[in-house]
Scaffold this motif. Sequence first.
Motif, PDB file in Angstrom:
ATOM      1  N   PRO A  50       0.681  -1.229  -0.029  1.00 37.70           N
ATOM      2  CA  PRO A  50      -0.032   0.002   0.078  1.00 37.70           C
ATOM      3  C   PRO A  50       0.784   1.292   0.050  1.00 37.70           C
ATOM      4  N   ASN A  51       2.112   1.071   0.062  1.00 38.44           N
ATOM      5  CA  ASN A  51       3.033   2.310   0.238  1.00 38.44           C
ATOM      6  C   ASN A  51       4.033   2.200  -0.847  1.00 38.44           C
TER       7      ASN A  51
ATOM      8  N   GLY B 201       8.046  -2.788   5.971  1.00 42.14           N
ATOM      9  CA  GLY B 201       7.788  -4.211   6.106  1.00 42.14           C
ATOM     10  C   GLY B 201       6.535  -4.581   5.357  1.00 42.14           C
ATOM     11  N   ASP B 202       5.688  -3.817   4.767  1.00 42.85           N
ATOM     12  CA  ASP B 202       4.424  -4.248   4.404  1.00 42.85           C
ATOM     13  C   ASP B 202       4.390  -5.328   3.467  1.00 42.85           C
TER      14      ASP B 202
ATOM     15  N   GLU C 243      -9.155  -1.648   3.686  1.00 41.17           N
ATOM     16  CA  GLU C 243      -9.083  -0.573   2.788  1.00 41.17           C
ATOM     17  C   GLU C 243      -7.519  -0.105   3.004  1.00 41.17           C
ATOM     18  N   GLU C 244      -7.123  -0.223   4.267  1.00 39.73           N
ATOM     19  CA  GLU C 244      -5.830   0.368   4.384  1.00 39.73           C
ATOM     20  C   GLU C 244      -4.464  -0.216   3.905  1.00 39.73           C
TER      21      GLU C 244
ATOM     22  N   LYS D  91      -8.225   4.098  -4.644  1.00 37.07           N
ATOM     23  CA  LYS D  91      -7.636   2.736  -3.969  1.00 37.07           C
ATOM     24  C   LYS D  91      -7.942   1.620  -4.906  1.00 37.07           C
ATOM     25  N   VAL D  92      -6.850   0.796  -5.057  1.00 34.16           N
ATOM     26  CA  VAL D  92      -6.874  -0.559  -5.787  1.00 34.16           C
ATOM     27  C   VAL D  92      -6.133  -1.683  -5.064  1.00 34.16           C
ATOM     28  N   PRO D  93      -6.470  -2.962  -5.168  1.00 31.36           N
ATOM     29  CA  PRO D  93      -5.948  -3.937  -4.522  1.00 31.36           C
ATOM     30  C   PRO D  93      -4.641  -4.241  -4.865  1.00 31.36           C
TER      31      PRO D  93
END
Length: 737
Positions: free
Chosen positions: A320-321, A327-328, A357-358, A370-372
Amino acid sequence: MDAETGSISGGCPFTGHGETRDLLGRTNRDWWPDALQLDILTQHGLQADPMPDFDYAEAFNTIDYKALKQDITDLMTDSQEWWPADYGHYGPFFIRMAWHAAGTYRTGDGRGGSSSGQQRFAPLNSWPDNGNLDKARRLLWPIKQKYGKNISWADLFILTGNVAIESMGGPVFGFGGGRADVFEPETVYWGTEELWVDQGVETRIIPDEGKALENPLAAIQMGLIYVNPEGPGGNPDPLQSARDMRETFARMAMNDEETVALTAGGHAFGKAHGAKPADTFGGAPEGEALALQGFGWLNDEEEIAKGNITTSGIEGAWTPNPTQWGGDYFRLLFKYDYELVESPAGAKQWQPVNPDEEDMAPDARDPSLKVPTMMTTADMALKMDPDYRKISERFRDDQAALDDAFARAWFKLCHRDMGPKVRYMGPEVPEETLIWQDPVPAGSQPSDSAVSDFKSKVLDSGLTVAELVKVAWASASTYRNSDHRGGANGARIRLAPMKDWEANEPETLSRVLSKLDEIRGDLSMADAIVLAGAAAIEKAAKDGGHSIKVDVTTGRGDATDEHTDAESFEPLEPFADGFRNYLRTKAQVKTEDMLVDKAHLLGLSIPEMTALVGGMRALGAVNAHPTHGDSIGVFTDRPGTLSNDFFVNLLSMDTKWEVVDESGDEEFVGKDRKTGEERYRATRTDLVFGSNSQLRAIAEVFAENGGEAKFLDTFVTAWTKVMDADRFDLRCAKYHG
C-alpha cells in the motif's frame, strides 16, 4: 518491478539439448535482420569505441559526487509529461532499470552484468523483460549529458538505482564506481531458442522430461532476467516457481537468503504493469521505425497519460506504500489468503482475499483512488516453499535483519561482476571486505636479487620446463575478463577446489608446488609460481638459441582458505582448455570453439591465442593423454625448447592427417605421405590452425623463414598478459593514493 525475479550445476558449461551448436546462439542479425549492420566498420582492427584509451576510473574520481547524487535525487520526483512517474516518483522504475542492468550476470562464464552498460544495446535493450526501460534510460540522458564522460552509463545505471532506494527510505550498503562503457553489443551466448518469452518459448527446466537449465545460462526463458513471474512457462505453481528461482539465483551467485531479501526488497517499491493486452502496443526498440528514435513498446501519448502501460502483463502494486521502504511486503504476504486472478492483460497473478482498505494501494495516476495489491507466483513461492518461508517469516518479524540482508544482497547484485574490491572507486565504497570479492592479502615486493636467486634455484630443482609452464598456466589462466575472477594473484591453485581439478593434474601439481614452496624463501607462492614459469620459458628459448626476457610483475599475495569461498570457484573449473590440449569429454560445442571462448575470457587476440597454443605445444606443456602421454600436439623432436616447430610441422605437406575412428573426430594421426609411418598425434584444437583460413594465415607468419622472432615476441607478450591479467592491485593503486 515488472518481472521477477537458484544451485550451481557442475559439469560442462557448454551442454545443450540438440545438435552441435556454436557459442553464439541466436544473434542480433537473426532477431532483427533489417537493423542497420555496422560490423563492416569494425573489421581490420577498427574501433567502435570513440575513446578506446579513456580511463573511466580516473575520471570518476574527479566528479562532484555529491552534486551528481543530488541531481539524480531531484530527478526522482521531476515527473515528465512524455512519461509520467507512477505515484509521482521514478524511484521504482529506476530500481528496475538498475536491477535488470546487473541481473544478467551469471556465474557459469562470468558474462552479463552491469559493468559495461550493455543494456543500451541489442539484444538486451529489446528483451521482453526490459520492456519500457528505454524510457528510464532516456530520462537519465540530461544527467549523463551534463556530467559527460566523467561517469559512464554503466555507473550511472547502478548509482541511480542506489539513489532511488535511498530516496524512498531504503537501506544501501555502498557504491563502487569506475565501470567502463562499451560501444557495441558484446558477444554473449543467451540461448538457442528462436522465440522470446512473450512469444511462447518453453521454460528451460522441465524435470519430467529430463530437461535441465543449460550451462552457462541462468535465466529460465529467453528474454527474461530471472524467472517468469507468472510461474514456469506461465504455470502459476508457486513450488515450481521456487524451484526455478533457486536455480536461476544460484547461477547468479545468490543463496536462498539473498534471493528472498532481493525479491522482497525490490517488491517493496513500485508496481507491475499489465493494463492492456501486450499486442495493443508496439514492438521492441531495435525493430521500430526511425522516427521513434530508439523508443519501442508503448509510444501512444494518450495511453501513456492514462497509465495504460504493459510490460510483464501483471498489474498492480505489492504494497500500500509503493514509494516507501518498510515491512508491508511480508506483512501482507502472510496476513492474507490469496486467490488466483487474471490481470487486464490476461496474466496470472494473485490477489488478497477481502483486503482491508488500509492495505490497498493508491492508483498510480490518481492517489485518491484505492486498488487491490497483488502478488506474483514468484512472490507466492516465498510463502509456499518451506525453506523460503522460514527466511521470509524471520524477515517479517525482524525488520533490521531484512534491512541488512537487502542492502548487502543489492550491493552484491550490482557489484558482483566488477572483480576485486581495489577496482571500486568513490566515497561510498564500503570498508568491509566481503568473501565474494575474492580477497587477496597484500603481498610484498621482492628484490631483484631475490628474484634472480629464486629463478636460478628453479632451474636447478629438477623440475622440467613443461611442468613449470603447466603449473604457471593452471594458476593464471583461471582469470576471466568477464567478471575479473580467477588469476594467479592469491595462488589459489594451492587451495580447494583448484588443487583437485582434473585439468590441473593434481599429483604433478602437488609435487611442483611442494618443490617451489621449499625453495621460494621470502617470495609469496603466487610470485614463485609465476616466476618459475618465466624462468622455464627463458631457458626454453635459450635452448633454441634465443635470448628473451619474460617480464612478469611481482608483489602478489597468498590467499588462504579463509579468504576463499570454495563453492563459488567451481564454475571456473576448465571443462576444456585447448591451450594445454585438455578435454574432459566430448561436448555439444566443438572443442575449437571452446578454445576461442577461453581465449576471449583471457582477453587474447587471434595472434596471441595462436602463439600461445603453438608455444605450449613446443614446450611440451600439454595434459597427459590416457594412451599417448604428453605427445599429442607436440609436433617437434625437441620438446621443452621454445620454437616455432609446431607451425612448421603442422603446415608441412610431408604429413597427411586422418581421423582416429574411435575418437569421434576428436583425435587425428599424421602420417608420412611417402612411407605411411605415423609421425604425430593431434586434436581438433591442433589441426584447426591449419584448417581455418584465418588461423592458417597467422600460422604461416610464424612458420615462414624469419618468422620465429615474431612468434617468440608474440608468445612472450601473450604469456605476460595472462600472467598479469589480474594485477588490479597494481593498476588501480594510483586511484587510491
